[in-house]
Design an enzyme around this catalytic site. Structure first.
Site, short mmCIF file in Angstrom:
data_model
loop_
_atom_site.label_atom_id
_atom_site.label_comp_id
_atom_site.label_asym_id
_atom_site.label_seq_id
_atom_site.Cartn_x
_atom_site.Cartn_y
_atom_site.Cartn_z
N THR A 1 0.85 -1.20 0.00
CA THR A 1 0.00 0.00 0.00
C THR A 1 0.88 1.24 0.00
OG1 THR A 1 -1.73 1.24 1.14
CG2 THR A 1 -0.20 0.04 2.55
N HIS A 2 0.35 2.31 -0.61
CA HIS A 2 1.02 3.61 -0.55
C HIS A 2 0.33 4.53 0.46
CE1 HIS A 2 3.31 2.40 -3.98
NE2 HIS A 2 2.34 2.50 -4.85
P1 A3P Z 1 12.41 4.54 -12.41
O1 A3P Z 1 11.19 5.24 -12.94
O2 A3P Z 1 13.40 5.51 -11.79
O3 A3P Z 1 13.05 3.65 -13.41
P2 A3P Z 1 7.28 1.47 -7.88
O4 A3P Z 1 7.45 0.01 -8.01
O5 A3P Z 1 7.19 1.92 -6.46
O6 A3P Z 1 6.21 2.00 -8.75
O7 A3P Z 1 8.65 2.12 -8.36
C1 A3P Z 1 9.00 2.10 -9.71
C2 A3P Z 1 10.47 2.40 -9.85
O8 A3P Z 1 11.23 1.24 -9.48
C3 A3P Z 1 10.85 2.71 -11.28
O9 A3P Z 1 11.95 3.62 -11.20
C4 A3P Z 1 11.23 1.34 -11.78
O10 A3P Z 1 12.02 1.34 -12.94
C5 A3P Z 1 11.99 0.80 -10.59
N1 A3P Z 1 12.07 -0.66 -10.58
C6 A3P Z 1 11.09 -1.56 -10.85
N2 A3P Z 1 11.54 -2.82 -10.75
C7 A3P Z 1 12.84 -2.73 -10.42
C8 A3P Z 1 13.85 -3.71 -10.18
N3 A3P Z 1 13.60 -5.01 -10.28
N4 A3P Z 1 15.09 -3.26 -9.86
C9 A3P Z 1 15.34 -1.94 -9.75
N5 A3P Z 1 14.43 -0.97 -9.96
C10 A3P Z 1 13.18 -1.35 -10.28
#
Ligand code: A3P
Length: 286
Positions: free
Chosen positions: A90-91
């Site tokens: 959750t956010h």
């Molecule tokens: P960026 O937009 O900087 O690339 P959330 O999951 O909270 O929505 O966050 C998304 C961010 O986490 C994005 O950052 C995404 O690319 C990155 N992300 C998603 N999966 C990842 C992984 N396996 N390893 C590293 N970063 C990841």
């Protein structure tokens, strides 16, 4: 220069079904629930996947999506029907956490933070790319003040972080593991091992390395790509949630003036909050 969001009880949520957002208030926690809590774009997908595999004790599990376990996006009866142990996320701000979690203090929380400047850039791309949800057409220069002032779903990063830091301090018996996107990048194996210990999962080198491997950016971008609902509307059809996956991309977006403005706000807003690791040592900021 506005985003389409949902106002529920004067708070800003994504435009999910009101019924699922209301479900946050009535959510029934189980002793073996694990919940990743983070401001959007902090790496929630990544850590949720780590937790899910660690809990399973194997990486040989069907691919499902993070949003299947997102408390405010899944209808209460669907969440209820999920088998234990559930890996959820959750956010929600600390004060909006389901009441049961704070009353019972039964489930395990993984609190994840990320450099708010990288969050800003990631959130901008999220808002721009999810056209059907947000109908946002602004440029980065227009978005920056929206983000800083919390005029986005889940509102201000500063308020979110203040609330959680204080909430954790005030509730020492809450089962919470704190980690950061930067720490996870810097020392993935070690961080996954700590997470495994917290979750009571196997911590042997082979399993931990397997989890690290299966949750790498490239691996998730490829495997989740098949089911991922959110894709670029262009020919690439890249899954939107796996954009760049790096630390420090903010430097490619912030102007010097924006960086200075952000630092000043950060210093003011984060005063008295724990020595903020992201800013003081690990990444050499301040
Ligand atoms: P960026 O937009 O900087 O690339 P959330 O999951 O909270 O929505 O966050 C998304 C961010 O986490 C994005 O950052 C995404 O690319 C990155 N992300 C998603 N999966 C990842 C992984 N396996 N390893 C590293 N970063 C990841």
């Amino acid at each position: 220069n506005t985003l389409k969001v949902l106002k529920y009880k004067d708070r800003l949520w994504p435009a999910f079904a009101p019924e699922s957002i209301r479900g946050v208030e009535t959510f029934k926690s189980r002793d073996d629930d694990v919940i990743v809590v983070a401001y959007p774009k902090s790496g929630t997908h990544w850590v949720w996947e780590m937790a899910r595999l660690l809990l399973a004790g194997t990486t040989d599990v069907p691919t499902i999506e993070k949003d299947d376990g997102m408390i405010e996006d899944v209808f209460p009866d669907v969440l209820e029907a999920q088998p234990s142990p559930r890996s959820l996320n959750t956010h929600a701000h600390f004060e909006l956490l389901p009441k049961e979690i704070l009353e019972k203090k039964n489930c395990k929380l993984i609190y994840l933070t990320r450099d708010p400047r990288d969050v800003a850039v990631s959130y901008f791309n999220h808002h721009r790319k999810l056209v059907e949800y947000y109908e946002y057409k602004g440029q980065w220069k227009d978005y920056f003040p929206l983000y800083v002032n919390g005029k986005v779903d889940y509102e201000s990063w500063f308020a979110y972080t203040q609330g959680w830091e204080q909430g954790i301090k005030d509730n020492p018996d809450l089962k919470v593991h704190v980690t950061s996107y930067e720490a996870l990048h810097e020392n993935t194996n070690e961080e996954v091992k700590k997470l495994a210990q917290f979750l009571g999962a196997p911590t042997d080198e082979v399993f931990v390395a397997d989890v690290v491997n299966k949750t790498s950016f490239d691996s998730m971008k490829a495997s989740k790509g098949k089911n991922e609902t959110y894709r670029e509307k262009d020919k690439t059809e890249t899954p939107i949630m796996y954009r760049k996956g790096k630390v420090g991309d903010w430097k490619n977006w912030f102007t010097v003036a924006q960086a200075e403005q952000f630092d000043a706000i950060f210093e003011q807003e984060m005063k008295g909050i724990r020595p903020y690791k992201l800013y003081t040592n690990q990444r050499g900021f301040l």
